[in-house]
Scaffold this motif. Structure first.
Motif, PDB file in Angstrom:
ATOM      1  N   MET A   1      -0.532  18.829   8.526  1.00 18.56           N
ATOM      2  CA  MET A   1       0.190  19.897   9.213  1.00 18.56           C
ATOM      3  C   MET A   1       1.608  19.439   9.529  1.00 18.56           C
ATOM      4  O   MET A   1       1.890  18.236   9.647  1.00 18.56           O
ATOM      5  CB  MET A   1      -0.521  20.278  10.515  1.00 18.56           C
ATOM      6  N   ALA A   2       2.504  20.411   9.707  1.00 24.66           N
ATOM      7  CA  ALA A   2       3.856  20.132  10.167  1.00 24.66           C
ATOM      8  C   ALA A   2       3.837  19.909  11.667  1.00 24.66           C
ATOM      9  O   ALA A   2       3.109  20.581  12.401  1.00 24.66           O
ATOM     10  CB  ALA A   2       4.782  21.288   9.810  1.00 24.66           C
ATOM     11  N   ALA A   3       4.642  18.969  12.131  1.00 24.27           N
ATOM     12  CA  ALA A   3       4.726  18.672  13.557  1.00 24.27           C
ATOM     13  C   ALA A   3       6.102  18.110  13.863  1.00 24.27           C
ATOM     14  O   ALA A   3       6.821  17.642  12.969  1.00 24.27           O
ATOM     15  CB  ALA A   3       3.645  17.672  13.965  1.00 24.27           C
ATOM     16  N   VAL A   4       6.475  18.162  15.120  1.00 26.58           N
ATOM     17  CA  VAL A   4       7.683  17.491  15.606  1.00 26.58           C
ATOM     18  C   VAL A   4       7.220  16.411  16.562  1.00 26.58           C
ATOM     19  O   VAL A   4       6.627  16.709  17.606  1.00 26.58           O
ATOM     20  CB  VAL A   4       8.645  18.472  16.301  1.00 26.58           C
ATOM     21  N   ARG A   5       7.483  15.171  16.198  1.00 24.41           N
ATOM     22  CA  ARG A   5       6.930  14.021  16.918  1.00 24.41           C
ATOM     23  C   ARG A   5       8.054  13.103  17.380  1.00 24.41           C
ATOM     24  O   ARG A   5       9.111  13.049  16.767  1.00 24.41           O
ATOM     25  CB  ARG A   5       5.976  13.272  15.987  1.00 24.41           C
TER      26      ARG A   5
ATOM     27  N   GLU B   1      17.719  13.697  19.413  1.00 25.83           N
ATOM     28  CA  GLU B   1      17.613  13.184  18.043  1.00 25.83           C
ATOM     29  C   GLU B   1      16.327  12.426  17.782  1.00 25.83           C
ATOM     30  O   GLU B   1      15.960  12.199  16.613  1.00 25.83           O
ATOM     31  CB  GLU B   1      18.816  12.285  17.722  1.00 25.83           C
ATOM     32  N   VAL B   2      15.577  12.031  18.828  1.00 27.28           N
ATOM     33  CA  VAL B   2      14.325  11.293  18.599  1.00 27.28           C
ATOM     34  C   VAL B   2      13.195  12.235  18.179  1.00 27.28           C
ATOM     35  O   VAL B   2      12.124  11.764  17.785  1.00 27.28           O
ATOM     36  CB  VAL B   2      13.901  10.476  19.842  1.00 27.28           C
ATOM     37  N   LEU B   3      13.420  13.540  18.259  1.00 27.80           N
ATOM     38  CA  LEU B   3      12.408  14.506  17.827  1.00 27.80           C
ATOM     39  C   LEU B   3      12.505  14.656  16.308  1.00 27.80           C
ATOM     40  O   LEU B   3      13.498  15.177  15.790  1.00 27.80           O
ATOM     41  CB  LEU B   3      12.619  15.855  18.515  1.00 27.80           C
ATOM     42  N   GLU B   4      11.488  14.221  15.606  1.00 26.60           N
ATOM     43  CA  GLU B   4      11.521  14.178  14.148  1.00 26.60           C
ATOM     44  C   GLU B   4      10.472  15.105  13.542  1.00 26.60           C
ATOM     45  O   GLU B   4       9.313  15.122  13.975  1.00 26.60           O
ATOM     46  CB  GLU B   4      11.268  12.752  13.662  1.00 26.60           C
ATOM     47  N   SER B   5      10.869  15.853  12.535  1.00 23.91           N
ATOM     48  CA  SER B   5       9.933  16.694  11.794  1.00 23.91           C
ATOM     49  C   SER B   5       9.134  15.829  10.826  1.00 23.91           C
ATOM     50  O   SER B   5       9.709  15.094  10.021  1.00 23.91           O
ATOM     51  CB  SER B   5      10.685  17.782  11.028  1.00 23.91           C
ATOM     52  N   VAL B   6       7.807  15.887  10.931  1.00 19.19           N
ATOM     53  CA  VAL B   6       6.929  15.041  10.121  1.00 19.19           C
ATOM     54  C   VAL B   6       5.737  15.865   9.645  1.00 19.19           C
ATOM     55  O   VAL B   6       5.503  16.979  10.110  1.00 19.19           O
ATOM     56  CB  VAL B   6       6.423  13.825  10.924  1.00 19.19           C
ATOM     57  N   ARG B   7       4.980  15.317   8.719  1.00 16.89           N
ATOM     58  CA  ARG B   7       3.666  15.848   8.370  1.00 16.89           C
ATOM     59  C   ARG B   7       2.643  14.807   8.787  1.00 16.89           C
ATOM     60  O   ARG B   7       2.799  13.611   8.507  1.00 16.89           O
ATOM     61  CB  ARG B   7       3.553  16.165   6.887  1.00 16.89           C
ATOM     62  N   VAL B   8       1.609  15.267   9.467  1.00 13.77           N
ATOM     63  CA  VAL B   8       0.582  14.376   9.987  1.00 13.77           C
ATOM     64  C   VAL B   8      -0.791  14.939   9.634  1.00 13.77           C
ATOM     65  O   VAL B   8      -0.928  16.140   9.346  1.00 13.77           O
ATOM     66  CB  VAL B   8       0.707  14.203  11.518  1.00 13.77           C
ATOM     67  N   PRO B   9      -1.827  14.114   9.664  1.00 18.70           N
ATOM     68  CA  PRO B   9      -3.178  14.621   9.386  1.00 18.70           C
ATOM     69  C   PRO B   9      -3.601  15.672  10.417  1.00 18.70           C
ATOM     70  O   PRO B   9      -3.233  15.600  11.586  1.00 18.70           O
ATOM     71  CB  PRO B   9      -4.055  13.371   9.474  1.00 18.70           C
ATOM     72  N   LEU B  10      -4.351  16.641   9.973  1.00 17.22           N
ATOM     73  CA  LEU B  10      -4.904  17.634  10.882  1.00 17.22           C
ATOM     74  C   LEU B  10      -5.828  16.926  11.880  1.00 17.22           C
ATOM     75  O   LEU B  10      -6.591  16.032  11.496  1.00 17.22           O
ATOM     76  CB  LEU B  10      -5.701  18.668  10.092  1.00 17.22           C
ATOM     77  N   PRO B  11      -5.780  17.270  13.165  1.00 13.40           N
ATOM     78  CA  PRO B  11      -6.660  16.606  14.139  1.00 13.40           C
ATOM     79  C   PRO B  11      -8.135  16.832  13.809  1.00 13.40           C
ATOM     80  O   PRO B  11      -8.540  17.938  13.438  1.00 13.40           O
ATOM     81  CB  PRO B  11      -6.293  17.280  15.465  1.00 13.40           C
ATOM     82  N   SER B  12      -8.931  15.785  13.936  1.00 14.97           N
ATOM     83  CA  SER B  12     -10.379  15.928  13.763  1.00 14.97           C
ATOM     84  C   SER B  12     -10.993  16.363  15.079  1.00 14.97           C
ATOM     85  O   SER B  12     -10.505  16.016  16.154  1.00 14.97           O
ATOM     86  CB  SER B  12     -10.988  14.601  13.303  1.00 14.97           C
ATOM     87  N   LEU B  13     -12.070  17.134  15.014  1.00 14.07           N
ATOM     88  CA  LEU B  13     -12.679  17.704  16.211  1.00 14.07           C
ATOM     89  C   LEU B  13     -13.863  16.890  16.683  1.00 14.07           C
ATOM     90  O   LEU B  13     -14.711  16.474  15.881  1.00 14.07           O
ATOM     91  CB  LEU B  13     -13.145  19.141  15.939  1.00 14.07           C
ATOM     92  N   GLY B  14     -13.926  16.684  18.009  1.00 14.07           N
ATOM     93  CA  GLY B  14     -15.131  16.174  18.628  1.00 14.07           C
ATOM     94  C   GLY B  14     -16.080  17.321  18.913  1.00 14.07           C
ATOM     95  O   GLY B  14     -15.740  18.508  18.733  1.00 14.07           O
ATOM     96  N   ALA B  15     -17.249  16.996  19.400  1.00 17.08           N
ATOM     97  CA  ALA B  15     -18.282  18.013  19.607  1.00 17.08           C
ATOM     98  C   ALA B  15     -17.851  19.110  20.576  1.00 17.08           C
ATOM     99  O   ALA B  15     -18.259  20.272  20.431  1.00 17.08           O
ATOM    100  CB  ALA B  15     -19.566  17.352  20.103  1.00 17.08           C
ATOM    101  N   HIS B  16     -17.020  18.769  21.563  1.00 21.58           N
ATOM    102  CA  HIS B  16     -16.643  19.727  22.605  1.00 21.58           C
ATOM    103  C   HIS B  16     -15.231  20.275  22.415  1.00 21.58           C
ATOM    104  O   HIS B  16     -14.686  20.913  23.323  1.00 21.58           O
ATOM    105  CB  HIS B  16     -16.763  19.075  23.984  1.00 21.58           C
ATOM    106  N   ASP B  17     -14.641  20.027  21.255  1.00 17.73           N
ATOM    107  CA  ASP B  17     -13.257  20.420  21.001  1.00 17.73           C
ATOM    108  C   ASP B  17     -13.156  21.735  20.239  1.00 17.73           C
ATOM    109  O   ASP B  17     -14.103  22.176  19.587  1.00 17.73           O
ATOM    110  CB  ASP B  17     -12.534  19.345  20.185  1.00 17.73           C
ATOM    111  N   VAL B  18     -11.965  22.320  20.301  1.00 18.48           N
ATOM    112  CA  VAL B  18     -11.604  23.443  19.437  1.00 18.48           C
ATOM    113  C   VAL B  18     -10.248  23.137  18.811  1.00 18.48           C
ATOM    114  O   VAL B  18      -9.460  22.360  19.350  1.00 18.48           O
ATOM    115  CB  VAL B  18     -11.530  24.787  20.199  1.00 18.48           C
ATOM    116  N   LEU B  19      -9.990  23.755  17.675  1.00 19.27           N
ATOM    117  CA  LEU B  19      -8.697  23.629  17.008  1.00 19.27           C
ATOM    118  C   LEU B  19      -7.980  24.963  17.108  1.00 19.27           C
ATOM    119  O   LEU B  19      -8.545  26.008  16.763  1.00 19.27           O
ATOM    120  CB  LEU B  19      -8.878  23.236  15.539  1.00 19.27           C
ATOM    121  N   ILE B  20      -6.743  24.923  17.607  1.00 17.76           N
ATOM    122  CA  ILE B  20      -5.934  26.124  17.776  1.00 17.76           C
ATOM    123  C   ILE B  20      -4.820  26.126  16.730  1.00 17.76           C
ATOM    124  O   ILE B  20      -4.121  25.124  16.559  1.00 17.76           O
ATOM    125  CB  ILE B  20      -5.297  26.188  19.183  1.00 17.76           C
TER     126      ILE B  20
END
Length: 360
Positions: free
Chosen positions: A10-14, A22-41
């Motif tokens: 996914m695209a992110a600013v990290r 200037e420390v805010l950089e546009s990057v591509r990072v892995p999609l977050p993996s979900l734990g049992a009690h998590d949701v992805l928005i």
């Protein structure tokens, strides 16, 4: 979009270091993996406030880097963990700022910010936040967004209306007919606190250090405006209340105005510490609290139930939310620059997916 067709990245600013925009950089990072009690928005919008600027600049140096900022998230649920029940894919939601253990009495009451069993984790600091296409949160931090509230507005509600609701209703116990003073009244929290206080039937005395803000505050609903460039407003508040003092003060500025707030409140009144914009220590005199029986209480964040109440008021048209310009995710650094230069108007948001259904 269904869980079966989610992308791997996914695209992110990290940010990987503290510093200027200037420390805010546009990057591509892995999609977050979900734990049992998590949701992805799938992020629709992410609100940006001055807390983000402080975090980026290094005001909270214990944060582990790199991190994706953003604690005011709205969007659609696109995947759920195996232990999550009652949350449907496609649901319009927003997230609380803090995540707790999920099992203590405070978390069970929807007050994750005051988790009793572990240090609450701040979205966008302790865990990756909403400056991204997707964000992972615990299911118990979700609050449904009513159809009458846009996702754009929802992205600023928790830090404005939610914070004000908890401060005025729960901590200050503001009653109809009472008088409340708001310091820093011309800011985003102050304006929304003013509207909420008027909706609750209170008289509002707005304090500002700038005379040019008077007309704006009167238009926003202030019953009285005190312009105090030197922040010495207590005497004028006493005059406006017939020498009695205000029933409550919502202290948004912090150390610089706390002494005046203590002097402005009546015997038995309440001072609620909501903010401390400069992060400086303050000196207080115990005698004021002993002789006047003043209550000084803090306020951190709203509960899930309070946020739901606030959203219901907005949906019903009882409370207006100010949202300014929406900029694309890639413009996060520019948005920070504009906020630091005070050239931005209203609460700004990053537009990621927008209002479109996140399942598509």
């Amino acid at each position: 979009m269904s869980a079966a067709v989610l992308p791997e990245t996914m695209a992110a600013v990290r940010m990987a270091r503290f510093g200027g925009p200037e420390v805010l950089e546009s990057v591509r990072v892995p999609l977050p993996s979900l734990g049992a009690h998590d949701v992805l928005i799938r992020v629709a919008y992410c609100g940006v406030c001055r807390h983000d600027l402080l975090t980026r600049a290094g005001a909270f140096p214990r944060i582990d880097l790199p991190v994706i900022l953003g604690h005011q998230v709205s969007g659609h649920v696109v995947a759920v963990g195996e232990a999550v029940a009652g949350v449907a894919e496609g649901a319009r939601v927003m997230s609380m700022i803090y995540t707790g253990c999920g099992g203590c009495a405070a978390c069970d009451a929807g007050n994750q910010a005051l988790c009793l069993d572990e240090r609450p984790r701040f979205l966008g600091e302790d865990v990756d936040g909403g400056y991204a296409e997707y964000v992972r949160v615990r299911a118990d931090t979700l609050v449904p967004v009513p159809d009458g509230v846009s996702l754009k507005a929802a992205a600023v509600v928790i830090c404005t209306v939610g914070t004000a609701y908890h401060a005025l209703v729960t901590r200050a116990r503001l009653q109809r007919g009472e008088t409340v003073v708001l310091t820093g009244a011309s800011g985003g929290v102050g304006i929304h606190a003013m509207r909420l206080a008027r909706q609750l039937g209170a008289r509002v005395i707005a304090v500002t250090s700038s005379a040019r803000r008077r007309a704006d505050l009167e238009a926003a609903g202030a019953n009285d405006v005190v312009v105090a460039p030197a922040l010495d407003f207590a005497r004028e508040v006493k005059r406006l209340t017939g020498g009695r003092g205000a029933d409550a003060v919502i202290e948004i500025v912090g150390a610089a105005t706390l002494s005046a707030s203590i002097h402005a409140v009546r015997n038995g009144g309440r001072v609620v510490m909501l903010g401390n914009v400069e992060g400086l220590p303050a000196e207080i005199r115990p005698a004021h609290f002993i002789l006047k029986e003043i209550s000084l209480v803090g306020t951190k964040s709203c509960t899930t139930a309070e946020l739901a109440d606030a959203l219901a008021m907005i949906s019903a048209g009882e409370l207006a939310v100010d949202v300014g310009e929406a900029l694309p995710l890639s413009a996060a650094a520019e948005l920070h620059r504009r906020m630091e230069a005070n050239t931005a108007s209203g609460r700004l948001v990053l537009e990621v997916a927008g209002e479109a259904d996140g399942r598509r």
